[in-house]
Design a protein around this motif. Structure first.
Motif, mmCIF file in Angstrom:
data_model
loop_
_atom_site.group_PDB
_atom_site.id
_atom_site.type_symbol
_atom_site.label_atom_id
_atom_site.label_comp_id
_atom_site.label_asym_id
_atom_site.label_seq_id
_atom_site.Cartn_x
_atom_site.Cartn_y
_atom_site.Cartn_z
ATOM 1 N N PHE A 134 0.845 -1.209 0.000
ATOM 2 C CA PHE A 134 0.000 0.000 0.000
ATOM 3 C C PHE A 134 0.877 1.254 0.000
ATOM 4 C CE2 PHE A 134 -3.627 -2.621 1.534
ATOM 5 C CZ PHE A 134 -4.653 -2.054 0.787
ATOM 6 N N GLN A 135 1.946 1.225 0.807
ATOM 7 C CA GLN A 135 2.816 2.410 0.892
ATOM 8 C C GLN A 135 3.441 2.732 -0.465
ATOM 9 O OE1 GLN A 135 6.065 2.164 3.744
ATOM 10 N NE2 GLN A 135 7.001 4.015 2.918
ATOM 11 N N ALA A 136 3.988 1.710 -1.128
ATOM 12 C CA ALA A 136 4.645 1.924 -2.429
ATOM 13 C C ALA A 136 3.652 2.456 -3.464
ATOM 14 C CB ALA A 136 5.270 0.610 -2.912
ATOM 15 N N VAL A 137 2.472 1.842 -3.522
ATOM 16 C CA VAL A 137 1.446 2.255 -4.485
ATOM 17 C C VAL A 137 1.033 3.702 -4.222
ATOM 18 C CG1 VAL A 137 -1.011 1.913 -5.044
ATOM 19 C CG2 VAL A 137 0.566 -0.037 -5.043
ATOM 20 N N ASN A 138 0.844 4.027 -2.964
ATOM 21 C CA ASN A 138 0.418 5.388 -2.618
ATOM 22 C C ASN A 138 1.491 6.413 -2.988
ATOM 23 O OD1 ASN A 138 -1.347 7.293 -1.616
ATOM 24 N ND2 ASN A 138 -0.501 7.172 0.453
ATOM 25 N N GLU A 139 2.725 6.120 -2.624
ATOM 26 C CA GLU A 139 3.817 7.066 -2.901
ATOM 27 C C GLU A 139 4.005 7.310 -4.394
ATOM 28 O OE1 GLU A 139 6.652 5.913 0.931
ATOM 29 O OE2 GLU A 139 7.233 5.269 -1.073
ATOM 30 N N MET A 140 3.774 6.268 -5.196
ATOM 31 C CA MET A 140 4.055 6.396 -6.633
ATOM 32 C C MET A 140 2.856 6.918 -7.424
ATOM 33 S SD MET A 140 6.468 3.039 -7.029
ATOM 34 C CE MET A 140 7.144 3.325 -8.666
ATOM 35 N N GLY A 141 1.752 7.232 -6.741
ATOM 36 C CA GLY A 141 0.593 7.822 -7.405
ATOM 37 C C GLY A 141 -0.220 6.826 -8.209
ATOM 38 N N PHE A 142 -0.016 5.523 -7.938
ATOM 39 C CA PHE A 142 -0.690 4.454 -8.680
ATOM 40 C C PHE A 142 -2.072 4.196 -8.063
ATOM 41 C CE2 PHE A 142 -0.777 -0.175 -10.034
ATOM 42 C CZ PHE A 142 -0.648 0.060 -11.388
ATOM 43 N N ARG A 143 -2.924 3.464 -8.792
ATOM 44 C CA ARG A 143 -4.248 3.101 -8.283
ATOM 45 C C ARG A 143 -4.295 1.583 -8.137
ATOM 46 N NH1 ARG A 143 -8.549 6.335 -8.633
ATOM 47 N NH2 ARG A 143 -7.754 7.527 -10.390
ATOM 48 N N ALA A 144 -4.760 1.081 -7.007
ATOM 49 C CA ALA A 144 -4.762 -0.381 -6.830
ATOM 50 C C ALA A 144 -5.814 -0.833 -5.827
ATOM 51 C CB ALA A 144 -3.384 -0.862 -6.372
ATOM 52 N N VAL A 145 -6.212 -2.091 -6.011
ATOM 53 C CA VAL A 145 -7.094 -2.795 -5.073
ATOM 54 C C VAL A 145 -6.226 -3.915 -4.491
ATOM 55 C CG1 VAL A 145 -9.245 -4.066 -4.807
ATOM 56 C CG2 VAL A 145 -9.045 -2.325 -6.621
ATOM 57 N N ILE A 146 -5.904 -3.833 -3.214
ATOM 58 C CA ILE A 146 -4.863 -4.698 -2.637
ATOM 59 C C ILE A 146 -5.420 -5.450 -1.429
ATOM 60 C CG2 ILE A 146 -2.539 -4.704 -1.580
ATOM 61 C CD1 ILE A 146 -2.058 -1.972 -2.900
ATOM 62 N N GLY A 147 -4.934 -6.694 -1.251
ATOM 63 C CA GLY A 147 -5.299 -7.433 -0.035
ATOM 64 C C GLY A 147 -4.199 -8.392 0.368
ATOM 65 N N ASN A 148 -4.197 -8.764 1.643
ATOM 66 C CA ASN A 148 -3.258 -9.776 2.136
ATOM 67 C C ASN A 148 -3.816 -11.156 1.826
ATOM 68 O OD1 ASN A 148 -5.331 -8.999 4.078
ATOM 69 N ND2 ASN A 148 -4.420 -10.527 5.445
ATOM 70 N N ALA A 149 -2.930 -12.081 1.429
ATOM 71 C CA ALA A 149 -3.382 -13.457 1.172
ATOM 72 C C ALA A 149 -3.849 -14.075 2.481
ATOM 73 C CB ALA A 149 -2.250 -14.280 0.580
ATOM 74 N N ILE A 150 -5.014 -14.708 2.417
ATOM 75 C CA ILE A 150 -5.547 -15.400 3.599
ATOM 76 C C ILE A 150 -5.387 -16.896 3.363
ATOM 77 C CG2 ILE A 150 -7.616 -15.855 4.968
ATOM 78 C CD1 ILE A 150 -8.642 -13.073 4.057
ATOM 79 N N MET A 151 -4.670 -17.563 4.284
ATOM 80 C CA MET A 151 -4.442 -19.016 4.168
ATOM 81 C C MET A 151 -4.626 -19.638 5.540
ATOM 82 S SD MET A 151 -0.981 -19.149 1.849
ATOM 83 C CE MET A 151 -0.979 -20.925 1.667
ATOM 84 N N ASP A 152 -5.822 -20.060 5.866
ATOM 85 C CA ASP A 152 -5.988 -20.728 7.161
ATOM 86 C C ASP A 152 -6.092 -22.245 6.983
ATOM 87 O OD1 ASP A 152 -8.585 -20.834 6.157
ATOM 88 O OD2 ASP A 152 -9.462 -20.760 8.169
ATOM 89 N N ARG A 153 -5.819 -22.697 5.767
ATOM 90 C CA ARG A 153 -5.693 -24.133 5.513
ATOM 91 C C ARG A 153 -4.478 -24.266 4.614
ATOM 92 N NH1 ARG A 153 -10.976 -27.156 3.674
ATOM 93 N NH2 ARG A 153 -10.901 -25.864 1.829
ATOM 94 N N TRP A 154 -3.536 -25.105 4.991
ATOM 95 C CA TRP A 154 -2.330 -25.199 4.175
ATOM 96 C C TRP A 154 -1.858 -26.642 4.104
ATOM 97 C CZ3 TRP A 154 -2.786 -22.712 8.823
ATOM 98 C CH2 TRP A 154 -2.053 -23.207 9.894
ATOM 99 N N GLU A 155 -1.034 -26.884 3.099
ATOM 100 C CA GLU A 155 -0.592 -28.247 2.864
ATOM 101 C C GLU A 155 0.625 -28.551 3.727
ATOM 102 O OE1 GLU A 155 -0.395 -29.157 -1.425
ATOM 103 O OE2 GLU A 155 -1.687 -27.408 -1.664
ATOM 104 N N THR A 156 0.554 -29.638 4.490
ATOM 105 C CA THR A 156 1.682 -30.006 5.326
ATOM 106 C C THR A 156 2.848 -30.444 4.440
ATOM 107 O OG1 THR A 156 0.685 -32.169 5.498
ATOM 108 C CG2 THR A 156 0.391 -30.694 7.379
ATOM 109 N N GLY A 157 4.051 -30.283 4.962
ATOM 110 C CA GLY A 157 5.223 -30.689 4.194
ATOM 111 C C GLY A 157 5.744 -29.594 3.298
ATOM 112 N N THR A 158 5.102 -28.439 3.278
ATOM 113 C CA THR A 158 5.616 -27.323 2.493
ATOM 114 C C THR A 158 6.175 -26.281 3.456
ATOM 115 O OG1 THR A 158 3.653 -25.943 2.547
ATOM 116 C CG2 THR A 158 3.715 -27.683 0.891
ATOM 117 N N GLU A 159 6.886 -25.332 2.898
ATOM 118 C CA GLU A 159 7.492 -24.319 3.760
ATOM 119 C C GLU A 159 6.571 -23.131 4.006
ATOM 120 O OE1 GLU A 159 11.549 -23.278 3.419
ATOM 121 O OE2 GLU A 159 12.068 -25.083 2.340
#
Ligand SMILES: [Zn+2]
Length: 456
Positions: A134-159
């Motif tokens: 959000f900070q980078a987009v705002n500073e550079m005068g860009f327009r964006a729809v941004i969100g954090n990835a939500i992962m409350d289910r994940w595959e075991t054995g991955t990093e």
């Protein structure tokens, strides 16, 4: 050149309005306080006048599926199977992100997006440090729809470690409260459950309910990979049917890819007004398949376009994506499918509609925000122009190097190829340093594998 905001006159251009009639007008555009005030305009003066003789003027492109945080991973995950691509590259790298690495990655992304005439992006970030995007987009005068990835289910054995629903949603709500509507309305928040396999029923139902009450968008992945899509049937049928059960289909949902869907699912997308983000380069590079876009358009589904992330593309270039969108469906659906007008609409007003911004951006019409791009036409790959259609030229011939001027919210961000408010070389070198730090933070086996494949 001074960067005035109060009034701006762009003179003598060929204006591709992308209004409902797809009018092409020769003339001037007058902008006041960031809003298109008159087109064509008879005004003679303004605080700033730009001569657009022999230029095409377009609405800025709207890319509806991008990952700003992943641009710093560019070139580290080529020619890999999608499961390895995720497990051995994207998840370990995202896990190693710091505020600084997301910030510098987002700055580099915006730089590249602007250079290809993109003025708005819908982006899914990682679990952490989305404030930096959000900070980078705002500073550079860009327009964006941004969100954090939500992962409350994940595959075991991955990093890639997910996080509990309460923690993920707390982060999302904090971003919504802090940034949504800020930057003179250029910043927007959207919920981003990473995919049906990455979020629980409870998450889908909860964000569906908040999104409806707060009029927010939801942005996710669906039906990208055939094997993954088949495996997901254990979660209650195909993905779109599952999302319908969760009550989240609707005109505030964007699903990226949508390759492996049934006719019944296409009907559900059409009847609910759910939007699709078509990502042709990424779908080719990861060998995911080709979404049947002409068939979806025929059913009335709004399909827009996005570059996806740099590790699966490897560029964020709107012209690449438009050209592929126009070309790759023709062998199956015929040479008259995906005409240039349709593709230009997908990359402009279609993207604006998919992100809920069709009353603000996506076309050059009085009352809309002045998000504009000027293209140089005097180039060997364009000439001769007599008798050719400028819309076809944009889709089939123009390249990002033709983008001369970019205006967002009435602010001149780039003019004659030069950025007005930031130093391009500084952004490149800061990103290289941030990548070096990032690679120092990932686990030794992944790091060793990356360097064994790299050349230095
Ligand atoms: Zn993606």
């Amino acid at each position: 050149m001074k960067n005035y905001k109060s009034s701006l006159l762009i003179k003598n251009g060929t204006i591709l309005t992308v209004n409902p009639r797809m009018d092409i007008i020769s003339g001037d555009i007058y902008i006041e306080d960031g809003v298109i005030f008159e087109v064509p305009s008879s005004k003679q003066t303004a605080d700033l006048i730009i001569d657009a003789s022999e230029k095409l003027i377009l609405p800025g492109f709207v890319q509806v599926h991008v990952h700003l945080n992943q641009t710093i991973f560019r070139g580290l995950a080529d020619d890999m199977d999608v499961v390895d691509w995720l497990k051995r590259r994207i998840w370990p790298l995202e896990q190693a992100h710091s505020y600084e690495s997301v910030y510098h990655s987002a700055r580099l992304s915006v730089l590249e997006l602007l250079r290809s005439g993109t003025t708005t992006a819908v982006t899914m970030e990682s679990l952490n440090h989305t404030e930096a995007a959000f900070q980078a987009v705002n500073e550079m005068g860009f327009r964006a729809v941004i969100g954090n990835a939500i992962m409350d289910r994940w595959e075991t054995g991955t990093e890639m470690k997910g996080e509990d629903m309460d923690i993920a949603l707390k982060k999302s709500i904090a971003l919504f409260e802090r940034y949504h509507g800020k930057g003179n309305g250029r910043l927007h928040f959207a919920f981003c459950p990473r995919g049906t396999r990455n979020a629980t029923d409870a998450v889908w139902q909860e964000i569906g309910s908040i999104a409806r009450s707060e009029k927010l968008f939801i942005h996710s992945h669906a039906a990208e990979n055939k094997q993954q899509t088949e495996r997901l049937s254990e979660y209650g049928g195909s993905e779109v049917i599952y999302l319908n059960k969760m009550g989240v289909l609707g005109p505030n949902l964007i699903l990226a890819h949508a390759i492996w869907l049934t006719d019944e699912e296409h009907d559900l997308l059409a009847s609910t007004g759910t939007h699709i983000a078509h990502c042709p380069s990424a779908n080719f590079k990861l060998a995911s398949g080709i979404a049947p876009v002409p068939a979806m358009l025929e059913k009335g589904i709004n399909v827009a376009v996005g570059a996806d992330g740099a590790p699966c593309n490897n560029n964020l270039d709107a012209f690449h994506e438009m050209r592929l969108t126009a070309l790759i469906h023709k062998p199956r659906f015929g040479p008259t499918s995906m005409p240039a007008e349709e593709v230009l609409r997908m990359m402009t007003i279609g993207g604006a509609k998919a992100s809920g911004l069709e009353n603000e951006i996506g076309s050059i019409e009085v009352g809309k925000k002045a998000d504009l791009v000027l293209l140089n036409q005097k180039a060997a790959h364009i000439y001769p122009v007599l008798g050719s259609n400028p819309i076809s030229r944009v889709v089939y011939e123009h390249q990002s190097r033709d983008v001369e001027t970019v205006i967002i919210d009435g602010e001149v961000i780039m003019h004659q190829g030069q950025f007005m408010n930031f130093d391009e070389n500084e952004i490149l070198s800061q990103c290289e340093l941030a990548r070096s730090d990032l690679l120092d933070r990932i686990s030794e086996p992944v790091r060793a594998e990356i360097f064994s494949k790299g050349r230095k």
